[in-house]
Design an enzyme around this catalytic site. Sequence first.
Site: not given
Ligand code: GUN
Length: 295
Positions: A53, A97, A120
Amino acid sequence: MAIIIDGKKCSEEIRNELKQKTEELIKSKGIKPGLALLLVGDNPASALYVKNKAKACEEIGYNSVIVELPEDTSEKTVLNYIEKWNKDESIHGILVQLPLPKQINEQKVILSILPEKDVDGFHPINMGRLVLGLPGFIPCTPAGIQYLLNKYEIPLKGKHVVVVGRSNIVGKPIANLLYQKNSKANAIVTICHTATNDITYYTRQADVLIAAVGVPRLIKSESIKDGATIIDVGINRIKDASTKTGYRLVGDVDYNDVYNKIHAITPVPGGVGPMTIAMLLRNTYLSAVGLDKYE
Ligand code: GUN
């Protein structure tokens, strides 16, 4: 021949477009989109996602800040970072995350993020706006799935979408997106989960099947309707001695088994996965310019 839905290519197109828009935004307004990423613990998959990311941010000219904290980090420490980023005008998006270690209350952390920086789309305000069909941040994986379905002109109006899995990250938001009354959705949606007795009864009716369960190659051809479109959200590592790493990635759907029976499918890797990052970048851009000014 089934259509292979190319998420990698779509993701690249979106990123290129955002890169151009970002250059213009920096030139015209002096605004550089900024994303703060927080990783707690040493889950290798999560670490890789966060690294990817941040790399994607750099590639298109965003500012990114990564904070990596140890497994035994307290909830207070995480909340302090978020409080700092909430106030920082150069940070337009905050991403923590998931999953978080068990001493940290996930919902409390999500609630502490300002909804206008919640790229998110996990904050109850953004989830609520999604359910009501109001503008807001849409969670990245579901937004990516809807983008692919629309891009490949998969009919949704009056069609039966079956979602397997009811997670807050994928199952719940994608189900809520696809029954909305608008030209990008308007489907009939069923959600199957761990209490569903006979999942096959439902999956066999699906015009569009969205698998988000995290069980490698769970869904086989006998569970699928002829001509269905398959969206495989699973990213499962299985052992494979023939690869350099000793493992490879497979989805929740048995790709080879279903291939001859279906209309279209998202491969793993290269399907839904790359779209998650593209949509995160899009949400961060949106946040930087203001949701209402994005078209
Ligand atoms: N863990 C798995 N997918 C995601 C996501 O799209 N965002 C976040 N913050 N954590 C995740």
